[in-house]
Design a protein around this motif. Structure first.
Motif, mmCIF file in Angstrom:
data_model
loop_
_atom_site.group_PDB
_atom_site.id
_atom_site.type_symbol
_atom_site.label_atom_id
_atom_site.label_comp_id
_atom_site.label_asym_id
_atom_site.label_seq_id
_atom_site.Cartn_x
_atom_site.Cartn_y
_atom_site.Cartn_z
ATOM 1 N N LEU A 76 0.858 -1.178 0.000
ATOM 2 C CA LEU A 76 0.000 0.000 0.000
ATOM 3 C C LEU A 76 0.896 1.230 0.000
ATOM 4 O O LEU A 76 1.656 1.448 0.935
ATOM 5 C CB LEU A 76 -0.913 0.012 1.233
ATOM 6 C CG LEU A 76 -1.786 1.258 1.398
ATOM 7 C CD1 LEU A 76 -2.834 1.338 0.279
ATOM 8 C CD2 LEU A 76 -2.478 1.266 2.765
ATOM 9 N N ASN A 113 -13.943 -3.536 -4.646
ATOM 10 C CA ASN A 113 -12.526 -3.672 -4.324
ATOM 11 C C ASN A 113 -12.362 -3.896 -2.828
ATOM 12 O O ASN A 113 -12.977 -3.183 -2.024
ATOM 13 C CB ASN A 113 -11.760 -2.431 -4.758
ATOM 14 C CG ASN A 113 -10.264 -2.674 -4.798
ATOM 15 O OD1 ASN A 113 -9.593 -2.691 -3.770
ATOM 16 N ND2 ASN A 113 -9.730 -2.872 -5.997
ATOM 17 N N LEU A 115 -10.200 -3.042 -0.793
ATOM 18 C CA LEU A 115 -9.686 -1.892 -0.048
ATOM 19 C C LEU A 115 -10.812 -0.988 0.435
ATOM 20 O O LEU A 115 -10.655 -0.263 1.418
ATOM 21 C CB LEU A 115 -8.722 -1.093 -0.926
ATOM 22 C CG LEU A 115 -7.745 -0.148 -0.206
ATOM 23 C CD1 LEU A 115 -6.785 -0.926 0.675
ATOM 24 C CD2 LEU A 115 -6.971 0.686 -1.213
ATOM 25 N N VAL A 153 -7.070 6.789 -6.098
ATOM 26 C CA VAL A 153 -6.676 5.462 -5.607
ATOM 27 C C VAL A 153 -6.597 4.541 -6.822
ATOM 28 O O VAL A 153 -7.466 4.584 -7.699
ATOM 29 C CB VAL A 153 -7.681 4.879 -4.585
ATOM 30 C CG1 VAL A 153 -7.139 3.577 -3.985
ATOM 31 C CG2 VAL A 153 -7.984 5.878 -3.478
ATOM 32 N N GLN A 155 -5.107 0.426 -8.329
ATOM 33 C CA GLN A 155 -4.612 -0.912 -8.034
ATOM 34 C C GLN A 155 -3.989 -1.500 -9.294
ATOM 35 O O GLN A 155 -4.453 -1.241 -10.405
ATOM 36 C CB GLN A 155 -5.724 -1.849 -7.554
ATOM 37 C CG GLN A 155 -5.196 -3.246 -7.181
ATOM 38 C CD GLN A 155 -6.289 -4.230 -6.806
ATOM 39 O OE1 GLN A 155 -7.467 -3.905 -6.803
ATOM 40 N NE2 GLN A 155 -5.891 -5.458 -6.488
ATOM 41 N N TRP A 162 -1.636 -1.412 -4.143
ATOM 42 C CA TRP A 162 -2.533 -0.265 -4.188
ATOM 43 C C TRP A 162 -1.766 1.027 -3.944
ATOM 44 O O TRP A 162 -0.770 1.045 -3.206
ATOM 45 C CB TRP A 162 -3.609 -0.375 -3.100
ATOM 46 C CG TRP A 162 -4.654 -1.422 -3.334
ATOM 47 C CD1 TRP A 162 -5.883 -1.257 -3.916
ATOM 48 C CD2 TRP A 162 -4.575 -2.815 -2.982
ATOM 49 N NE1 TRP A 162 -6.569 -2.458 -3.948
ATOM 50 C CE2 TRP A 162 -5.786 -3.426 -3.381
ATOM 51 C CE3 TRP A 162 -3.592 -3.592 -2.369
ATOM 52 C CZ2 TRP A 162 -6.036 -4.774 -3.187
ATOM 53 C CZ3 TRP A 162 -3.842 -4.932 -2.174
ATOM 54 C CH2 TRP A 162 -5.054 -5.512 -2.585
ATOM 55 N N VAL A 164 -2.664 5.109 -2.808
ATOM 56 C CA VAL A 164 -3.699 6.001 -2.279
ATOM 57 C C VAL A 164 -3.120 7.410 -2.216
ATOM 58 O O VAL A 164 -2.137 7.647 -1.513
ATOM 59 C CB VAL A 164 -4.140 5.555 -0.865
ATOM 60 C CG1 VAL A 164 -5.188 6.500 -0.301
ATOM 61 C CG2 VAL A 164 -4.677 4.129 -0.900
ATOM 62 N N LEU A 179 -10.011 1.805 5.876
ATOM 63 C CA LEU A 179 -9.188 1.447 4.723
ATOM 64 C C LEU A 179 -7.930 0.703 5.171
ATOM 65 O O LEU A 179 -7.558 -0.326 4.594
ATOM 66 C CB LEU A 179 -8.824 2.698 3.931
ATOM 67 C CG LEU A 179 -8.043 2.473 2.623
ATOM 68 C CD1 LEU A 179 -8.434 3.521 1.577
ATOM 69 C CD2 LEU A 179 -6.538 2.521 2.852
ATOM 70 N N ASN A 182 -8.872 -2.756 6.244
ATOM 71 C CA ASN A 182 -9.103 -3.621 5.086
ATOM 72 C C ASN A 182 -7.782 -4.133 4.521
ATOM 73 O O ASN A 182 -7.682 -5.295 4.104
ATOM 74 C CB ASN A 182 -9.881 -2.867 4.015
ATOM 75 C CG ASN A 182 -11.337 -2.610 4.401
ATOM 76 O OD1 ASN A 182 -11.876 -3.278 5.280
ATOM 77 N ND2 ASN A 182 -11.951 -1.636 3.763
ATOM 78 N N PHE A 183 -6.779 -3.264 4.509
ATOM 79 C CA PHE A 183 -5.472 -3.678 3.989
ATOM 80 C C PHE A 183 -4.759 -4.603 4.957
ATOM 81 O O PHE A 183 -4.331 -5.718 4.595
ATOM 82 C CB PHE A 183 -4.601 -2.448 3.704
ATOM 83 C CG PHE A 183 -3.226 -2.800 3.211
ATOM 84 C CD1 PHE A 183 -3.027 -3.280 1.915
ATOM 85 C CD2 PHE A 183 -2.115 -2.676 4.037
ATOM 86 C CE1 PHE A 183 -1.753 -3.620 1.465
ATOM 87 C CE2 PHE A 183 -0.840 -3.013 3.598
ATOM 88 C CZ PHE A 183 -0.659 -3.487 2.307
ATOM 89 N N ILE A 187 -6.580 -8.035 3.710
ATOM 90 C CA ILE A 187 -5.685 -8.303 2.577
ATOM 91 C C ILE A 187 -4.395 -8.963 3.021
ATOM 92 O O ILE A 187 -3.963 -9.979 2.458
ATOM 93 C CB ILE A 187 -5.410 -7.002 1.803
ATOM 94 C CG1 ILE A 187 -6.711 -6.501 1.146
ATOM 95 C CG2 ILE A 187 -4.317 -7.215 0.745
ATOM 96 C CD1 ILE A 187 -6.613 -5.105 0.553
#
Length: 263
Positions: A76, A113, A115, A153, A155, A162, A164, A179, A182-183, A187
Motif C-alpha cells: 500500500l 474492491n 480496499l 486510488v 490498483q 494499491w 492512495v 481502509l 481492510n489492507f 488483505i
C-alpha cells in the motif's frame, strides 16, 4: 512467529501516525528507513510506503527497488508512496496547478474492491500534495476519484498493490482507519493478536535472556525513547541497570530538576 507490517519511511511527517494506526489494529509493525527492508524476515505480511517531502522526480528523492518487494507482499503506497510506484512503473507524475491541501470527498469508488469494503458514498478524505498522478502505468486501474483528482486510488490489476493519494492515517479521512484495516487485516491477513502489553512482556523476556547477570549503563536524555528503554531494562535486570542523566546545559528552565523528579 509474530506477524508484522513493515512501514518504509520516505520522510513523511505522518509516518509515525501510520504506525500508530496499524498498532491500534492489534497488529505489530516496524517503521524502517526506506532503504532498510528486512529481506530475510519471514514474519512480514505486508508493506506500506509512506509519504515524503520530496517529489518523485527530484534528484534527491528517496527511491527503492520495487522488485525486492513487489509480488512478494501486499503493498500500500500512501501519497508519495503511491506516486513513486506509479512513476517508477511507467506512469506520469506532474506538478499540480496548485497544492491541494484539505478535505475532499470520493466522487466515485469501486465498491467491489477489498480496499473499500464497508465504505460509504462520498466518504471524506484528506489531501496534502503538490504533485498529481496524470497517467497510470500499463496494467493499472483507477478504483477511486475525487472531483479534482482522477487517480485518487489505484490498483495493479490482478495484484495486491494499491496506491492512495490521500492520507488514511489522519483523523480527517473519516474512514481512513477502515481502509487501513481492510489492507492490514483482510488483505495482509493479520491475526490481530498483538498488543502493547504483549510487546512489553516479550521484550522483557528477551532482555533477560540476552543480558543474564550483565550490568548495563544507560544514558538518559529525558526523552521518550531512552525513558522507555530504561523502564524495559529495569523490569528485566533491576539493580543491574545504572542510568545516567546529564545536565549538559542545553535543557530548558527547570527541566533537569523536573525530569529527574519524574525518573
Amino acid at each position: 512467529m509474530q506477524q508484522k507490517i513493515i512501514i518504509l519511511d520516505f520522510g513523511s511527517q505522518t509516518t509515525q501516525l501510520i504506525g500508530r494506526r496499524v498498532r491500534e489494529l492489534d497488529t505489530f509493525c516496524e517503521i524502517l528507513p526506506y532503504n532498510k527492508f528486512p529481506k530475510e524476515d519471514p514474519s512480514v505480511i505486508g508493506v506500506i510506503l509512506s509519504g515524503s517531502p520530496f517529489s518523485v522526480y527530484d534528484k534527491e528523492a528517496f527511491k527503492i527497488d520495487l522488485d525486492e518487494i513487489r509480488g512478494k507482499y501486499p503493498i500500500l503506497g500512501i501519497c508519495y508512496g503511491a506516486q513513486f510506484m506509479s512513476y517508477t512503473l511507467g506512469g506520469n507524475v506532474e506538478p499540480a496547478g496548485t497544492r491541494e491541501y484539505g478535505r475532499a470527498n470520493l466522487a466515485s469508488f469501486d465498491k467491489e474492491n477489498p480496499l473499500f469494503k464497508g465504505f460509504e458514498e462520498h466518504s471524506q478524505v484528506w489531501m496534502s500534495h503538490g504533485d498529481t498522478i496524470t497517467k497510470l502505468p500499463e496494467g493499472f486501474k483507477v478504483i477511486a476519484s475525487t472531483d479534482k483528482v482522477v487517480n485518487a486510488v489505484y490498483q495493479a490489476e490482478g495484484e495486491p498493490l494499491w496506491g492512495v493519494q490521500f492520507h488514511p492515517e489522519v483523523f480527517h479521512s473519516v474512514q481512513g482507519t477502515l481502509l487501513l484495516k481492510n489492507f492490514v487485516v483482510d488483505i495482509c491477513g493479520s491475526k490481530q493478536d498483538w498488543s502493547a502489553a504483549s510487546f512489553v512482556d516479550t521484550t522483557v523476556a528477551e532482555l533477560k535472556a540476552q543480558l543474564g547477570d550483565d550490568r548495563v549503563i544507560l544514558g538518559l536524555s529525558g526523552g521518550v525513547d531512552s525513558s522507555v528503554a530504561a523502564v524495559l531494562l529495569n523490569k528485566a535486570i533491576g539493580k543491574n541497570l545504572t542510568c545516567i542523566f546529564v545536565d549538559h546545559g542545553m535543557l530548558r528552565k527547570n527541566e533537569f530538576k523536573n525530569v529527574l523528579h519524574d525518573y
